[in-house]
Design a protein around this motif. Structure first.
Motif, PDB file in Angstrom:
ATOM      1  N   LEU A 137       0.804  -1.167  -0.023  1.00 29.30           N
ATOM      2  CA  LEU A 137      -0.127   0.036  -0.002  1.00 29.30           C
ATOM      3  C   LEU A 137       0.841   1.251  -0.176  1.00 29.30           C
ATOM      4  N   GLU A 138       0.829   2.091  -1.197  1.00 29.75           N
ATOM      5  CA  GLU A 138       1.552   3.427  -1.022  1.00 29.75           C
ATOM      6  C   GLU A 138       1.031   4.310   0.177  1.00 29.75           C
ATOM      7  N   ASP A 139       2.225   4.922   0.940  1.00 26.89           N
ATOM      8  CA  ASP A 139       1.834   5.866   1.846  1.00 26.89           C
ATOM      9  C   ASP A 139       0.994   5.311   2.891  1.00 26.89           C
ATOM     10  N   PHE A 140       1.169   4.054   3.249  1.00 31.51           N
ATOM     11  CA  PHE A 140       0.141   3.375   4.281  1.00 31.51           C
ATOM     12  C   PHE A 140       0.640   3.706   5.763  1.00 31.51           C
ATOM     13  N   SER A 141      -0.157   4.318   6.649  1.00 31.30           N
ATOM     14  CA  SER A 141      -0.027   4.443   8.117  1.00 31.30           C
ATOM     15  C   SER A 141      -1.166   4.043   8.757  1.00 31.30           C
ATOM     16  N   ILE A 142      -1.026   2.850   9.573  1.00 28.90           N
ATOM     17  CA  ILE A 142      -2.074   2.555  10.402  1.00 28.90           C
ATOM     18  C   ILE A 142      -2.990   3.512  11.345  1.00 28.90           C
ATOM     19  N   SER A 143      -2.093   4.683  11.617  1.00 28.21           N
ATOM     20  CA  SER A 143      -2.551   5.885  12.154  1.00 28.21           C
ATOM     21  C   SER A 143      -3.762   6.554  11.386  1.00 28.21           C
ATOM     22  N   GLN A 144      -3.562   6.474  10.087  1.00 27.43           N
ATOM     23  CA  GLN A 144      -4.521   7.346   9.048  1.00 27.43           C
ATOM     24  C   GLN A 144      -5.754   6.550   9.215  1.00 27.43           C
ATOM     25  N   LEU A 145      -6.016   5.266   9.738  1.00 28.61           N
ATOM     26  CA  LEU A 145      -7.381   4.592   9.416  1.00 28.61           C
ATOM     27  C   LEU A 145      -8.257   5.220  10.940  1.00 28.61           C
ATOM     28  N   LYS A 146      -9.269   5.354  10.647  1.00 31.67           N
ATOM     29  CA  LYS A 146     -10.512   5.807  11.531  1.00 31.67           C
ATOM     30  C   LYS A 146     -11.703   5.012  11.224  1.00 31.67           C
ATOM     31  N   ASN A 147     -12.850   5.252  11.557  1.00 30.83           N
ATOM     32  CA  ASN A 147     -14.224   4.677  11.493  1.00 30.83           C
ATOM     33  C   ASN A 147     -14.656   5.049   9.797  1.00 30.83           C
ATOM     34  N   ASN A 148     -13.927   5.805   9.227  1.00 30.38           N
ATOM     35  CA  ASN A 148     -14.184   6.048   7.757  1.00 30.38           C
ATOM     36  C   ASN A 148     -13.446   5.286   6.821  1.00 30.38           C
ATOM     37  N   ASN A 149     -13.826   5.436   5.610  1.00 27.82           N
ATOM     38  CA  ASN A 149     -13.143   4.680   4.664  1.00 27.82           C
ATOM     39  C   ASN A 149     -11.819   5.630   4.205  1.00 27.82           C
ATOM     40  N   GLN A 150     -10.737   5.211   4.032  1.00 28.77           N
ATOM     41  CA  GLN A 150      -9.590   5.809   3.611  1.00 28.77           C
ATOM     42  C   GLN A 150      -9.059   5.281   2.177  1.00 28.77           C
TER      43      GLN A 150
ATOM     44  N   ASN B 180      -7.140   0.396  -6.489  1.00 29.57           N
ATOM     45  CA  ASN B 180      -7.590   1.437  -5.263  1.00 29.57           C
ATOM     46  C   ASN B 180      -8.369   0.840  -4.464  1.00 29.57           C
ATOM     47  N   CYS B 181      -8.015   1.005  -2.974  1.00 36.31           N
ATOM     48  CA  CYS B 181      -8.756   0.073  -2.083  1.00 36.31           C
ATOM     49  C   CYS B 181      -9.251   1.188  -1.038  1.00 36.31           C
ATOM     50  N   ARG B 182     -10.264   0.722  -0.439  1.00 34.09           N
ATOM     51  CA  ARG B 182     -10.913   1.434   0.864  1.00 34.09           C
ATOM     52  C   ARG B 182     -10.345   0.594   2.032  1.00 34.09           C
ATOM     53  N   ILE B 183      -9.938   1.281   3.074  1.00 35.45           N
ATOM     54  CA  ILE B 183      -9.573   0.761   4.258  1.00 35.45           C
ATOM     55  C   ILE B 183     -10.136   1.530   5.405  1.00 35.45           C
ATOM     56  N   ASN B 184     -10.570   1.002   6.373  1.00 34.14           N
ATOM     57  CA  ASN B 184     -10.977   1.582   7.716  1.00 34.14           C
ATOM     58  C   ASN B 184     -10.569   0.444   8.739  1.00 34.14           C
ATOM     59  N   LYS B 185     -10.543   0.936   9.910  1.00 32.25           N
ATOM     60  CA  LYS B 185     -10.497   0.414  11.100  1.00 32.25           C
ATOM     61  C   LYS B 185     -11.570   0.438  12.007  1.00 32.25           C
ATOM     62  N   VAL B 186     -12.042  -0.628  12.382  1.00 25.81           N
ATOM     63  CA  VAL B 186     -13.325  -0.711  13.371  1.00 25.81           C
ATOM     64  C   VAL B 186     -12.893  -1.604  14.466  1.00 25.81           C
ATOM     65  N   ASP B 187     -12.724  -0.781  15.656  1.00 24.50           N
ATOM     66  CA  ASP B 187     -12.366  -1.459  16.879  1.00 24.50           C
ATOM     67  C   ASP B 187     -10.889  -2.288  16.652  1.00 24.50           C
ATOM     68  N   GLU B 188     -11.079  -3.421  16.684  1.00 26.41           N
ATOM     69  CA  GLU B 188      -9.575  -4.077  16.129  1.00 26.41           C
ATOM     70  C   GLU B 188      -9.429  -4.646  15.082  1.00 26.41           C
ATOM     71  N   GLU B 189     -10.301  -4.570  14.175  1.00 29.01           N
ATOM     72  CA  GLU B 189     -10.637  -4.986  12.625  1.00 29.01           C
ATOM     73  C   GLU B 189     -10.048  -4.086  11.600  1.00 29.01           C
ATOM     74  N   ILE B 190      -9.304  -4.352  10.579  1.00 30.12           N
ATOM     75  CA  ILE B 190      -9.209  -3.653   9.349  1.00 30.12           C
ATOM     76  C   ILE B 190     -10.176  -4.339   8.306  1.00 30.12           C
ATOM     77  N   ILE B 191     -10.795  -3.498   7.882  1.00 27.37           N
ATOM     78  CA  ILE B 191     -11.713  -3.666   6.678  1.00 27.37           C
ATOM     79  C   ILE B 191     -11.195  -3.180   5.180  1.00 27.37           C
ATOM     80  N   MET B 192     -10.622  -4.040   4.481  1.00 28.15           N
ATOM     81  CA  MET B 192     -10.273  -3.628   3.156  1.00 28.15           C
ATOM     82  C   MET B 192     -10.650  -4.137   2.020  1.00 28.15           C
TER      83      MET B 192
END
Length: 181
Positions: free
Chosen positions: A99-112, A132-144
């Protein structure tokens, strides 16, 4: 005794920290569609894809067993495995990328939105792709989630002339992974 206990505690903490860097699934959803309007639907899905993401580096790997794709029509599934994908010879499709320019700190409850670049291997042929991927973090899960197009001829998948007009020239592949530490 204290040194032994301290060593065991340190090792346990290191293992926990190392595992927290990787999120994975063994029941990811992958679907493809190659339908052409006016003809029988050419569509299949599987819920047994495996995927892993290293949240420290943004590296992503995925594997799908070809014969795990389920069609509505059994005969179509048989032709897919035996005639087109030759799944006994080429049993899996794999992806390895980053993933280009990926940082887990960017993930929130909205799609990045992230761009995933890597090598897709299908039918023994490897091609570089960009997704092109949409990724978000909900609780302890990453949805990609993501989707992309491929052309069968790019992966040396032969489509007989008799059915060529009934199968799309570009195949839409989509995935939805819920990854856990």
């Amino acid at each position: 005794m204290k040194k032994l206990m301290l060593s065991i505690l340190t090792i346990n903490l290191m293992i926990t920290w190392a595992n927290a860097q990787h999120y994975k699934t063994r029941n990811g959803n992958v679907q493809f569609e190659a339908s052409v309007s006016g003809f029988e639907e050419v569509k299949a899905k599987t819920s047994s894809a495996s995927a892993i993401i290293d949240v420290k580096t943004g590296s992503v790997a995925s594997i799908v067993f070809i014969n795990a794709f389920q069609f509505k029509i059994a005969l179509m599934q048989e032709h897919f495995n035996e005639n087109y994908m030759e799944s006994t010879t080429y049993p899996k499709a794999t992806f390895n990328g980053k993933l280009e320019d990926f940082s887990i700190s960017q993930l929130k409850n909205n799609n990045q939105l992230f761009v995933l670049i890597g090598d897709l291997t299908i039918h023994g042929v490897t091609q570089k792709i960009e997704i092109n991927c949409r990724i978000n973090k909900v609780d302890e899960e990453i949805i990609m989630k993501g989707s992309f197009l491929i052309a069968p001829e790019d992966f040396k998948i032969d489509i007989p002339k008799l059915v060529m007009s009934k199968i799309a020239k570009e195949i839409q592949i989509s995935f939805n992974y819920t990854l856990k530490p």
